[in-house]
Design an enzyme around this catalytic site. Structure first.
Site, PDB file in Angstrom:
ATOM      1  N   HIS A 245      14.549  24.255  43.951  1.00 38.18           N
ATOM      2  CA  HIS A 245      15.369  23.042  43.974  1.00 38.18           C
ATOM      3  C   HIS A 245      15.619  22.614  45.420  1.00 38.18           C
ATOM      4  CE1 HIS A 245      18.116  20.078  42.417  1.00 38.18           C
ATOM      5  NE2 HIS A 245      19.135  20.565  43.094  1.00 38.18           N
TER       6      HIS A 245
ATOM      7  N   LYS B  31      11.024  18.887  48.255  1.00 38.83           N
ATOM      8  CA  LYS B  31      11.932  17.778  48.555  1.00 38.83           C
ATOM      9  C   LYS B  31      11.903  17.422  50.035  1.00 38.83           C
ATOM     10  CE  LYS B  31      15.354  18.277  44.817  1.00 38.83           C
ATOM     11  NZ  LYS B  31      14.791  19.447  44.108  1.00 38.83           N
TER      12      LYS B  31
ATOM     13  N   HIS C  68      15.100  13.726  47.547  1.00 41.75           N
ATOM     14  CA  HIS C  68      15.663  14.235  46.292  1.00 41.75           C
ATOM     15  C   HIS C  68      15.709  13.117  45.269  1.00 41.75           C
ATOM     16  CE1 HIS C  68      17.853  16.287  43.366  1.00 41.75           C
ATOM     17  NE2 HIS C  68      18.920  16.684  44.030  1.00 41.75           N
TER      18      HIS C  68
ATOM     19  N   PHE D 167      24.873  18.365  39.733  1.00 39.59           N
ATOM     20  CA  PHE D 167      26.315  18.159  39.673  1.00 39.59           C
ATOM     21  C   PHE D 167      26.798  18.383  38.242  1.00 39.59           C
ATOM     22  CE2 PHE D 167      26.978  14.985  43.456  1.00 39.59           C
ATOM     23  CZ  PHE D 167      26.646  16.004  44.324  1.00 39.59           C
TER      24      PHE D 167
END
Length: 411
Positions: A302, A334, A339, A399
């Site tokens: 990630h 990324k 992102h 999130f």
């Protein structure tokens, strides 16, 4: 009996290229898709951050005028990626009731929503476009793809922030295992390079402030990392049972082994610093896949380039892999794309599949001095992966404490 699920098509539109092959080539060439935002609104709103990973090819160059007029950019990107993946899979002849779409986004049609509000405020309710709601709704991309391909087994939508499209791929795998469809088109898209998200992320101090050199702003795991870079675009995969793929003579890129989805229940924006929820998602993916941690040769992490997020993910991976982690070729793409929020997992899953298919781990650009607290084998130039059966995972965390991991294997 567990079915073998395989990937037979890949599509994308990203800051690196307008197609998946172009994006992959640029990734291997160590190009950066990050650039300054030239739109006048960046200056008009006095945004503190005016660079991002903008799509390389404008949708107007690919879609019809009617399609660009009647679809929010998030749906436009989805349609481009899904059409490419479908063509790449050979445009399968499938009964519509056996074709399913499982798509994801993190934010949805924010351009349509805010433009509609501006129209209402400045010109009154009669001037608000009648297509505003269909364009702004978060299921718009899934609906657009399903109608374009004639998919009648379902048009599902996942919204779990930055874990969205990885969770969607896990769902697609499960749909096929449960017999809900013969083929699933899955992925995610995001079109949030917009004044509001940029201002909000900047207020959170989540974005990199390296305005002097945007191309090097995203530097995952680097000791000087200072935040993520917002990106946009879409990635798509065509998944089907191996039996179905072989029966129609399809090319197979990789096998989908399984996935894991968990939640932290810790904080709305901050990850659990110990990485317990993320680690459970990795463990679930490995257990569902029936493979050991030692079999994992590659990870597309990630790795957003935030000071807090990168170290939390490292702790999660360390919990699972222990002393095997430094032996795993880890890529953080990324750094090249930015992102893509709800679309990130889809394009990174596509990169993971292609890494296995070509036995090449893609590079992580910009990172020159890995954080002393992080002991990983970070791939900084294209690297050949070993011969034999290989397993790779792609991780996504978002999130709200959302965690999703998907595992693939060479064929």
């Amino acid at each position: 009996m567990t079915k073998k699920i395989v990937v037979t098509g890949i599509g994308a539109t990203t800051p690196l290229g307008g197609t998946f092959p172009d994006s992959w080539k640029a990734l291997l060439d160590k190009e950066s898709g990050i650039s300054n935002i030239e739109a006048d609104w960046a200056e008009r709103y006095e945004l503190p951050i005016r660079f991002a990973g903008q799509v390389k090819v404008d949708p107007s160059e690919v879609l019809t005028r009617q399609e660009t007029k009647r679809l929010d950019p998030s749906s436009q990107y989805a349609l481009i990626a899904a059409r490419e993946a479908w063509a790449d899979a050979g445009s399968p002849d499938v009964v519509p009731e056996r074709l399913l779409v499982d798509w994801a986004t993190g934010i949805g049609g924010i351009w349509t929503l805010t433009d509609g509000m501006d129209t209402l405020r400045e010109k009154g309710p009669r001037r608000v476009l009648p297509m505003t709601v269909p364009m702004l709704m978060a299921n718009g991309p899934a609906a657009a793809v399903s109608m374009d391909l004639g998919a009648r087994a379902g048009a599902r939508t996942v919204l779990s922030a930055c874990a969205s499209s990885t969770e969607s791929i896990v769902n697609a795998y499960e749909h096929l295992q449960l017999g809900h469809a013969d083929i699933v088109v899955t992925g995610g898209s995001e079109a949030a390079i917009h004044p509001l998200p940029l201002a909000a992320f900047a207020s959170m101090h989540a974005l990199s402030t390296r305005t002097d050199d945007p191309a090097t702003a995203s530097r995952p795991y680097d000791v000087t990392r200072d935040g993520f870079v917002l990106g946009e675009g879409a990635g798509a995969l065509v998944l089907e049972t191996e039996e179905h793929a072989l029966a129609r003579g399809a090319r197979i890129y990789a096998e989908v082994l399984g996935g894991g989805v968990t939640s932290d229940a810790f904080h709305i924006t901050a990850p659990d610093p110990e990485g317990t929820g993320a680690a459970r998602a990795v463990v679930m993916a490995l257990e569902a896949s029936g493979v050991s941690r030692e079999s994992v040769a590659h990870i597309n992490a990630h790795a957003t380039s935030t000071p807090v997020g990168d170290i939390a993910e490292y702790h999660a991976l360390l919990r699972v892999f222990g002393d095997h982690l430094p032996k795993v070729a880890l890529s953080a793409t990324k750094a090249s794309t930015g992102h893509l929020l709800g679309g990130a997992g889809a394009i990174e899953a596509a990169f993971t599949v292609q890494a296995l298919h070509t036995r090449t781990a893609p590079p992580t650009i910009n990172t020159t001095q890995t954080d002393d607290e992080i002991d990983i084998d970070l791939v900084t130039s294209p690297r050949a992966l070993p011969e034999g059966d290989l397993v790779a995972i792609s991780t996504s965390f978002g999130f709200g404490g959302h965690n999703a991991v998907i595992a693939f294997k060479t064929v």
